[in-house]
Motif scaffolding. Structure first.
Motif, PDB file in Angstrom:
ATOM      1  N   GLU A 182       1.074  -1.113   0.013  1.00 59.72           N
ATOM      2  CA  GLU A 182      -0.312  -0.127   0.279  1.00 59.72           C
ATOM      3  C   GLU A 182       0.812   1.150   0.023  1.00 59.72           C
ATOM      4  OE1 GLU A 182      -4.274  -1.581   2.324  1.00 59.72           O
ATOM      5  OE2 GLU A 182      -2.893  -0.596   3.753  1.00 59.72           O
ATOM      6  N   GLU A 183       2.123   1.148   1.025  1.00 58.42           N
ATOM      7  CA  GLU A 183       3.217   2.392   0.780  1.00 58.42           C
ATOM      8  C   GLU A 183       3.405   2.440  -0.632  1.00 58.42           C
ATOM      9  OE1 GLU A 183       5.263   1.228   3.751  1.00 58.42           O
ATOM     10  OE2 GLU A 183       4.280   1.488   5.233  1.00 58.42           O
ATOM     11  N   TYR A 184       3.542   1.677  -1.494  1.00 60.37           N
ATOM     12  CA  TYR A 184       4.277   1.350  -2.951  1.00 60.37           C
ATOM     13  C   TYR A 184       3.750   2.107  -3.780  1.00 60.37           C
ATOM     14  CZ  TYR A 184       6.446  -0.968  -7.113  1.00 60.37           C
ATOM     15  OH  TYR A 184       7.618  -0.727  -8.461  1.00 60.37           O
ATOM     16  N   ASP A 185       2.130   1.919  -3.769  1.00 59.69           N
ATOM     17  CA  ASP A 185       1.023   1.746  -4.530  1.00 59.69           C
ATOM     18  C   ASP A 185       1.251   3.211  -4.074  1.00 59.69           C
ATOM     19  OD1 ASP A 185       0.481  -0.353  -5.367  1.00 59.69           O
ATOM     20  OD2 ASP A 185      -0.854  -0.620  -3.672  1.00 59.69           O
ATOM     21  N   GLU A 186       1.667   4.325  -3.627  1.00 62.08           N
ATOM     22  CA  GLU A 186       1.172   5.583  -3.837  1.00 62.08           C
ATOM     23  C   GLU A 186       2.659   6.490  -4.011  1.00 62.08           C
ATOM     24  OE1 GLU A 186      -1.085   7.605  -2.315  1.00 62.08           O
ATOM     25  OE2 GLU A 186      -2.071   6.029  -2.187  1.00 62.08           O
ATOM     26  N   ILE A 187       3.136   5.365  -3.855  1.00 59.39           N
ATOM     27  CA  ILE A 187       5.153   6.000  -4.483  1.00 59.39           C
ATOM     28  C   ILE A 187       4.409   6.070  -6.000  1.00 59.39           C
ATOM     29  CG2 ILE A 187       7.202   5.430  -4.722  1.00 59.39           C
ATOM     30  CD1 ILE A 187       7.022   4.361  -1.767  1.00 59.39           C
ATOM     31  N   MET A 188       4.189   4.997  -6.431  1.00 56.89           N
ATOM     32  CA  MET A 188       4.583   4.812  -7.948  1.00 56.89           C
ATOM     33  C   MET A 188       3.567   5.791  -8.649  1.00 56.89           C
ATOM     34  SD  MET A 188       6.110   2.966  -9.069  1.00 56.89           S
ATOM     35  CE  MET A 188       5.507   2.908 -10.196  1.00 56.89           C
ATOM     36  N   LYS A 189       1.901   5.736  -7.521  1.00 56.89           N
ATOM     37  CA  LYS A 189       0.821   6.854  -8.044  1.00 56.89           C
ATOM     38  C   LYS A 189       1.570   8.195  -7.917  1.00 56.89           C
ATOM     39  CE  LYS A 189      -3.352   8.835  -6.856  1.00 56.89           C
ATOM     40  NZ  LYS A 189      -4.779   8.916  -5.556  1.00 56.89           N
ATOM     41  N   THR A 190       2.516   8.349  -6.705  1.00 61.94           N
ATOM     42  CA  THR A 190       3.251  10.171  -7.393  1.00 61.94           C
ATOM     43  C   THR A 190       4.697  10.525  -8.562  1.00 61.94           C
ATOM     44  OG1 THR A 190       3.191  10.802  -5.457  1.00 61.94           O
ATOM     45  CG2 THR A 190       5.119  12.003  -5.902  1.00 61.94           C
ATOM     46  N   TYR A 191       4.731   9.047  -8.445  1.00 60.34           N
ATOM     47  CA  TYR A 191       6.340   8.932  -9.717  1.00 60.34           C
ATOM     48  C   TYR A 191       5.430   9.035 -10.796  1.00 60.34           C
ATOM     49  CZ  TYR A 191       8.420   6.259 -12.966  1.00 60.34           C
ATOM     50  OH  TYR A 191       9.779   5.824 -13.877  1.00 60.34           O
ATOM     51  N   TYR A 192       4.276   8.483 -11.245  1.00 56.78           N
ATOM     52  CA  TYR A 192       2.868   8.241 -12.695  1.00 56.78           C
ATOM     53  C   TYR A 192       2.745   9.424 -12.379  1.00 56.78           C
ATOM     54  CZ  TYR A 192       3.736   3.692 -13.215  1.00 56.78           C
ATOM     55  OH  TYR A 192       4.476   1.817 -13.529  1.00 56.78           O
ATOM     56  N   GLU A 193       2.009  10.348 -11.465  1.00 50.93           N
ATOM     57  CA  GLU A 193       1.969  11.618 -11.953  1.00 50.93           C
ATOM     58  C   GLU A 193       3.249  12.389 -12.269  1.00 50.93           C
ATOM     59  OE1 GLU A 193       0.318  11.836  -8.207  1.00 50.93           O
ATOM     60  OE2 GLU A 193      -2.093  12.061  -8.428  1.00 50.93           O
ATOM     61  N   LYS A 194       3.811  12.374 -11.656  1.00 45.47           N
ATOM     62  CA  LYS A 194       4.567  13.095 -11.870  1.00 45.47           C
ATOM     63  C   LYS A 194       5.753  13.035 -13.399  1.00 45.47           C
ATOM     64  CE  LYS A 194       9.631  14.945 -10.854  1.00 45.47           C
ATOM     65  NZ  LYS A 194      10.831  14.328  -9.488  1.00 45.47           N
ATOM     66  N   THR A 237       4.345  11.829 -16.249  1.00 43.94           N
ATOM     67  CA  THR A 237       3.104  12.386 -17.364  1.00 43.94           C
ATOM     68  C   THR A 237       2.346  13.330 -17.316  1.00 43.94           C
ATOM     69  OG1 THR A 237       1.157  11.253 -15.709  1.00 43.94           O
ATOM     70  CG2 THR A 237       2.793   9.469 -17.524  1.00 43.94           C
ATOM     71  N   ASN A 238       3.135  14.901 -15.881  1.00 45.37           N
ATOM     72  CA  ASN A 238       2.225  15.419 -16.129  1.00 45.37           C
ATOM     73  C   ASN A 238       0.478  15.123 -15.527  1.00 45.37           C
ATOM     74  OD1 ASN A 238       4.490  17.288 -16.368  1.00 45.37           O
ATOM     75  ND2 ASN A 238       4.876  16.945 -18.457  1.00 45.37           N
ATOM     76  N   GLY A 239       0.720  14.214 -14.700  1.00 47.43           N
ATOM     77  CA  GLY A 239      -0.960  14.846 -14.132  1.00 47.43           C
ATOM     78  C   GLY A 239      -1.669  13.864 -14.853  1.00 47.43           C
ATOM     79  N   LYS A 240      -1.033  13.072 -16.382  1.00 49.50           N
ATOM     80  CA  LYS A 240      -2.231  12.276 -17.165  1.00 49.50           C
ATOM     81  C   LYS A 240      -2.429  11.058 -16.810  1.00 49.50           C
ATOM     82  CE  LYS A 240      -0.329  15.065 -21.017  1.00 49.50           C
ATOM     83  NZ  LYS A 240      -0.163  14.891 -22.470  1.00 49.50           N
ATOM     84  N   ARG A 241      -1.537  10.741 -15.376  1.00 53.00           N
ATOM     85  CA  ARG A 241      -1.561   9.183 -15.347  1.00 53.00           C
ATOM     86  C   ARG A 241      -1.218   9.073 -13.939  1.00 53.00           C
ATOM     87  NH1 ARG A 241       2.280   4.225 -17.350  1.00 53.00           N
ATOM     88  NH2 ARG A 241       1.058   2.746 -15.750  1.00 53.00           N
ATOM     89  N   SER A 242      -2.361   8.571 -12.922  1.00 53.20           N
ATOM     90  CA  SER A 242      -2.472   8.545 -11.600  1.00 53.20           C
ATOM     91  C   SER A 242      -2.765   7.120 -11.223  1.00 53.20           C
ATOM     92  CB  SER A 242      -3.862   9.305 -10.860  1.00 53.20           C
ATOM     93  OG  SER A 242      -4.477   9.205 -10.691  1.00 53.20           O
ATOM     94  N   ASP A 243      -2.511   6.265 -11.943  1.00 53.50           N
ATOM     95  CA  ASP A 243      -3.143   4.282 -11.411  1.00 53.50           C
ATOM     96  C   ASP A 243      -1.493   4.249 -10.163  1.00 53.50           C
ATOM     97  OD1 ASP A 243      -1.157   5.044 -13.735  1.00 53.50           O
ATOM     98  OD2 ASP A 243      -1.562   2.822 -13.913  1.00 53.50           O
ATOM     99  N   THR A 244      -2.509   3.995  -9.747  1.00 48.99           N
ATOM    100  CA  THR A 244      -0.993   2.875  -8.527  1.00 48.99           C
ATOM    101  C   THR A 244      -0.225   1.732  -9.086  1.00 48.99           C
ATOM    102  OG1 THR A 244      -3.276   0.730  -7.328  1.00 48.99           O
ATOM    103  CG2 THR A 244      -2.207   3.335  -6.591  1.00 48.99           C
ATOM    104  N   TRP A 245       0.649   1.239  -8.795  1.00 46.50           N
ATOM    105  CA  TRP A 245       1.165  -0.474  -8.977  1.00 46.50           C
ATOM    106  C   TRP A 245       0.387  -1.209  -9.198  1.00 46.50           C
ATOM    107  CZ3 TRP A 245       2.100  -5.057  -6.820  1.00 46.50           C
ATOM    108  CH2 TRP A 245       2.861  -6.281  -7.392  1.00 46.50           C
ATOM    109  N   SER A 246      -0.404  -1.788  -8.240  1.00 44.25           N
ATOM    110  CA  SER A 246      -1.921  -2.699  -8.351  1.00 44.25           C
ATOM    111  C   SER A 246      -2.325  -2.646  -8.831  1.00 44.25           C
ATOM    112  CB  SER A 246      -2.392  -2.566  -7.040  1.00 44.25           C
ATOM    113  OG  SER A 246      -0.803  -3.182  -5.636  1.00 44.25           O
TER     114      SER A 246
END
Length: 256
Positions: free
Chosen positions: A206-218, A220-229
């Motif tokens: 769950e912690e990693y999901d939040e990390i990956m969500k932030t990674y994808y948002e950054k 893709t400039n906010g175009k993607r915000s899905d988690t790893w799961s």
């Protein structure tokens, strides 16, 4: 430089990996390719069998075809050298026949399929590490398995030899080097003495999901915000490449 300092440099090098998909037009010198190949061959293999072959593709027409077969991945066409790593039991069957030994039963086994596939994979990772040590970038291309029959025909792969995946190698375009992609926390994948109950690793995931969500948002400039799961479920919920079972059987890897 002390041995410890050298070893720390190797560790840093391994931990700095990232997939490169944008390359310059510069070609890799022959001597560097030779060093990469020697490093690849230094990889361990089961019983020293070396049940793999590597096809280095530099012909532009073939690279273009392979890019098409891999699903339109232009990095295959644009990289300096494209390596195709093959699980290869053809060579063993041929040398056995020279000694009038029938190897059909062992070569048909799942164990030999795994041996050849693992050998090819270990060799590929040595290739990646060596290439990156020379300042090159790499990216694995599993998309070759979209059309393994066409890849095999193009590269003239013999019976009992199949393409496991490819690898683009070239000089990274310095303007398009991605950030290092975060990995799962080691406690989610590395256990002591026995497999850890999933519920005990859920917090790390769950912690990693939040990390990956932030990674994808950054990224893709906010175009993607899905988690790893979410990403993994989306990618794996529909069966893919179901043609591989019949393809492998036709190529001499019946598995069962």
């Amino acid at each position: 430089m002390s041995n410890k300092k050298k070893n720390l440099d190797i560790i840093k090098h391994l931990q700095d990996h990232r997939s490169i998909r944008q390359f310059t037009n510069e070609k890799i010198p022959k001597e560097d390719i030779e060093q990469i190949i020697l490093s690849a061959q230094a990889a361990p293999s089961s019983s020293h069998g070396q049940a793999y072959s590597v096809i280095c593709v530099t012909e532009e027409e073939k690279k273009s075809k392979l890019a098409e077969y891999a699903g339109g991945q232009q990095q295959v066409e644009n990289c300096s050298h494209f390596f195709v790593f093959c699980a290869d039991l053809h060579r063993l069957e041929k040398i056995a026949r020279r000694s009038n030994i029938n190897m059909k039963e062992p070569l048909d086994s799942t164990e030999m399929f795994l041996i050849a596939t693992v050998d090819a994979t270990i060799v590929a990772q040595n290739t990646a590490v060596a290439a990156e040590a020379l300042g090159l970038g790499i990216v694995y291309i599993g998309g070759l398995r979209n059309n393994p029959d066409k890849v095999s025909d193009l590269l003239k792969l013999p019976y009992r030899c199949y393409p496991v995946f490819g690898m683009c190698i070239g000089y990274p375009d310095s303007k398009n080097i991605p950030e290092k992609k975060p990995r799962l926390p080691h406690k989610a994948v590395f256990y002591k003495n026995e497999y850890l109950n999933f519920e005990k690793t859920l917090t790390y995931i769950e912690e990693y999901d939040e990390i990956m969500k932030t990674y994808y948002e950054k990224r893709t400039n906010g175009k993607r915000s899905d988690t790893w799961s979410e990403t993994m479920i989306d990618k794996r919920k529909i069966p893919r490449r179901l043609h591989l079972k019949s393809f492998l059987k036709d190529r001499g890897f019946p598995l069962i």
